[in-house]
Design a protein around this motif. Structure first.
Motif, PDB file in Angstrom:
ATOM      1  N   LEU A 143       0.855  -1.344  -0.070  1.00 60.41           N
ATOM      2  CA  LEU A 143       0.153  -0.016   0.009  1.00 60.41           C
ATOM      3  C   LEU A 143       0.888   1.219  -0.006  1.00 60.41           C
ATOM      4  O   LEU A 143       0.226   2.297   0.137  1.00 60.41           O
ATOM      5  CB  LEU A 143      -1.002   0.030   1.326  1.00 60.41           C
ATOM      6  N   SER A 144       2.147   1.111  -0.180  1.00 59.25           N
ATOM      7  CA  SER A 144       2.936   2.187   0.105  1.00 59.25           C
ATOM      8  C   SER A 144       3.882   2.653  -1.099  1.00 59.25           C
ATOM      9  O   SER A 144       3.963   1.529  -2.014  1.00 59.25           O
ATOM     10  CB  SER A 144       4.001   2.241   1.394  1.00 59.25           C
ATOM     11  N   GLY A 145       4.363   3.554  -1.182  1.00 59.39           N
ATOM     12  CA  GLY A 145       5.311   4.035  -2.158  1.00 59.39           C
ATOM     13  C   GLY A 145       6.715   3.852  -2.054  1.00 59.39           C
ATOM     14  O   GLY A 145       7.580   3.442  -2.728  1.00 59.39           O
ATOM     15  N   GLY A 146       6.991   4.083  -0.547  1.00 61.35           N
ATOM     16  CA  GLY A 146       8.168   3.973  -0.078  1.00 61.35           C
ATOM     17  C   GLY A 146       8.698   2.514   0.474  1.00 61.35           C
ATOM     18  O   GLY A 146       9.693   1.956   0.118  1.00 61.35           O
ATOM     19  N   HIS A 147       7.780   2.115   1.242  1.00 52.74           N
ATOM     20  CA  HIS A 147       7.969   0.857   1.779  1.00 52.74           C
ATOM     21  C   HIS A 147       7.181  -0.077   0.712  1.00 52.74           C
ATOM     22  O   HIS A 147       5.976  -0.768   0.836  1.00 52.74           O
ATOM     23  CB  HIS A 147       7.367   0.468   3.099  1.00 52.74           C
ATOM     24  N   ASN A 148       7.893  -0.563  -0.486  1.00 50.17           N
ATOM     25  CA  ASN A 148       7.033  -1.112  -1.425  1.00 50.17           C
ATOM     26  C   ASN A 148       7.701  -2.504  -1.817  1.00 50.17           C
ATOM     27  O   ASN A 148       7.882  -2.990  -3.072  1.00 50.17           O
ATOM     28  CB  ASN A 148       7.326  -0.243  -2.812  1.00 50.17           C
ATOM     29  N   LEU A 149       8.074  -3.372  -0.754  1.00 54.87           N
ATOM     30  CA  LEU A 149       8.553  -4.663  -0.935  1.00 54.87           C
ATOM     31  C   LEU A 149       9.593  -5.246  -1.669  1.00 54.87           C
ATOM     32  O   LEU A 149      10.209  -6.143  -1.077  1.00 54.87           O
ATOM     33  CB  LEU A 149       7.405  -5.368  -1.418  1.00 54.87           C
ATOM     34  N   ILE A 150       9.810  -4.769  -2.861  1.00 56.50           N
ATOM     35  CA  ILE A 150      10.842  -5.431  -3.566  1.00 56.50           C
ATOM     36  C   ILE A 150      11.437  -4.392  -4.594  1.00 56.50           C
ATOM     37  O   ILE A 150      10.626  -3.342  -5.153  1.00 56.50           O
ATOM     38  CB  ILE A 150      10.115  -6.488  -4.672  1.00 56.50           C
ATOM     39  N   HIS A 151      12.621  -4.592  -4.916  1.00 56.94           N
ATOM     40  CA  HIS A 151      13.483  -3.767  -5.790  1.00 56.94           C
ATOM     41  C   HIS A 151      13.750  -4.954  -7.038  1.00 56.94           C
ATOM     42  O   HIS A 151      14.244  -6.245  -6.798  1.00 56.94           O
ATOM     43  CB  HIS A 151      14.816  -3.482  -5.227  1.00 56.94           C
ATOM     44  N   GLY A 152      13.730  -4.355  -8.240  1.00 50.46           N
ATOM     45  CA  GLY A 152      13.982  -5.125  -9.458  1.00 50.46           C
ATOM     46  C   GLY A 152      14.845  -4.290 -10.491  1.00 50.46           C
ATOM     47  O   GLY A 152      14.549  -3.210 -10.774  1.00 50.46           O
ATOM     48  N   SER A 153      15.854  -4.899 -10.948  1.00 50.14           N
ATOM     49  CA  SER A 153      16.632  -4.317 -11.956  1.00 50.14           C
ATOM     50  C   SER A 153      15.790  -3.575 -13.341  1.00 50.14           C
ATOM     51  O   SER A 153      14.963  -4.253 -13.540  1.00 50.14           O
ATOM     52  CB  SER A 153      17.745  -4.962 -12.402  1.00 50.14           C
ATOM     53  N   ASP A 154      15.997  -2.588 -13.564  1.00 43.98           N
ATOM     54  CA  ASP A 154      15.201  -1.965 -14.556  1.00 43.98           C
ATOM     55  C   ASP A 154      15.870  -1.984 -16.169  1.00 43.98           C
ATOM     56  O   ASP A 154      15.321  -1.708 -17.265  1.00 43.98           O
ATOM     57  CB  ASP A 154      14.756  -0.413 -14.341  1.00 43.98           C
ATOM     58  N   SER A 155      17.136  -2.555 -16.320  1.00 46.19           N
ATOM     59  CA  SER A 155      17.686  -2.634 -17.679  1.00 46.19           C
ATOM     60  C   SER A 155      18.684  -3.509 -17.454  1.00 46.19           C
ATOM     61  O   SER A 155      19.246  -3.968 -16.466  1.00 46.19           O
ATOM     62  CB  SER A 155      18.304  -1.470 -17.940  1.00 46.19           C
ATOM     63  N   PRO A 156      19.312  -4.172 -18.785  1.00 45.27           N
ATOM     64  CA  PRO A 156      20.566  -5.136 -18.640  1.00 45.27           C
ATOM     65  C   PRO A 156      21.549  -4.502 -17.907  1.00 45.27           C
ATOM     66  O   PRO A 156      22.417  -5.123 -17.186  1.00 45.27           O
ATOM     67  CB  PRO A 156      20.725  -5.392 -20.268  1.00 45.27           C
ATOM     68  N   GLU A 157      22.000  -2.910 -18.320  1.00 36.83           N
ATOM     69  CA  GLU A 157      23.124  -2.564 -17.604  1.00 36.83           C
ATOM     70  C   GLU A 157      22.897  -2.329 -16.167  1.00 36.83           C
ATOM     71  O   GLU A 157      23.828  -2.392 -15.357  1.00 36.83           O
ATOM     72  CB  GLU A 157      23.185  -1.149 -18.094  1.00 36.83           C
ATOM     73  N   SER A 158      21.738  -1.867 -15.627  1.00 39.45           N
ATOM     74  CA  SER A 158      21.574  -2.152 -14.109  1.00 39.45           C
ATOM     75  C   SER A 158      21.499  -3.297 -13.580  1.00 39.45           C
ATOM     76  O   SER A 158      22.274  -3.375 -12.390  1.00 39.45           O
ATOM     77  CB  SER A 158      20.006  -1.413 -13.891  1.00 39.45           C
ATOM     78  N   ALA A 159      21.036  -4.277 -14.296  1.00 33.69           N
ATOM     79  CA  ALA A 159      21.144  -5.414 -13.732  1.00 33.69           C
ATOM     80  C   ALA A 159      22.879  -6.201 -13.524  1.00 33.69           C
ATOM     81  O   ALA A 159      23.058  -6.571 -12.625  1.00 33.69           O
ATOM     82  CB  ALA A 159      20.539  -6.573 -14.547  1.00 33.69           C
ATOM     83  N   GLU A 160      23.490  -5.695 -14.530  1.00 32.98           N
ATOM     84  CA  GLU A 160      24.791  -6.063 -14.435  1.00 32.98           C
ATOM     85  C   GLU A 160      25.624  -5.599 -13.314  1.00 32.98           C
ATOM     86  O   GLU A 160      26.198  -6.021 -12.613  1.00 32.98           O
ATOM     87  CB  GLU A 160      25.622  -5.683 -15.788  1.00 32.98           C
TER      88      GLU A 160
END
Length: 159
Positions: free
Chosen positions: A112-129
């Motif tokens: 229910l929150s924007g700040g406490h939002n449970l999970i982070h995920g890489s947003d691009s191949p460069e970020s993932a690397e």
């Protein structure tokens, strides 16, 4: 060895997900989708690593609060593999603010929150690397062929 068509992305179940006992639910959703775990660990994040991870937000008004939250309790860090795993995971995660995230997504169903939002995920191949290199040594990422791979993918998906 994973198929060449696989990409690896980083996901982090944040302190609120760990504190609320939602890690199993999150991992279950990833596995039910057909994604494969290549690495996973529980970490109490040091401030320096949190600052490196979120470096692109340094100087923004929310940065100090984000770092304080991210270092407040353990997180579960995951390397996740599959065809198009970055985009697939971003879709599964949902919009940043749980109140606005679509039903059926992790944030839409569980947050229910924007700040406490449970999970982070890489947003691009460069970020993932970049992010994977912050959190995992090469020896911590496991290459294997899942016995369900043939049931998840059509052979044309893997070429």
């Amino acid at each position: 060895m994973p198929p060449a068509a696989f990409e690896t992305t980083l996901l982090i179940a944040k302190p609120d997900a760990v504190q609320r006992g939602l890690v199993g639910e999150i991992v279950g959703r990833l596995e039910r989708k057909g994604l494969q775990l290549a690495g996973m660990k529980l970490v109490h994040v040091p401030r320096k690593l949190a600052e490196q991870h979120y470096a692109e937000h340094a100087g923004k008004g929310f940065f100090d609060g984000l770092i304080a939250f991210f270092t407040s309790a353990p997180v579960v860090v995951m390397a996740v593999r599959g065809v198009g795993s970055i985009a697939v995971c971003r879709t599964l995660i949902g919009a940043t603010n749980g109140r606005l995230a679509a039903p059926g997504t992790i944030r839409g169903d569980l947050g229910l929150s924007g700040g406490h939002n449970l999970i982070h995920g890489s947003d691009s191949p460069e970020s993932a690397e970049r992010e994977l290199s912050l959190w995992f040594d090469d020896a911590e990422l496991i290459d294997y062929t899942s016995s369900s791979q043939g049931d998840v993918y059509d052979p044309s998906d893997l070429s």
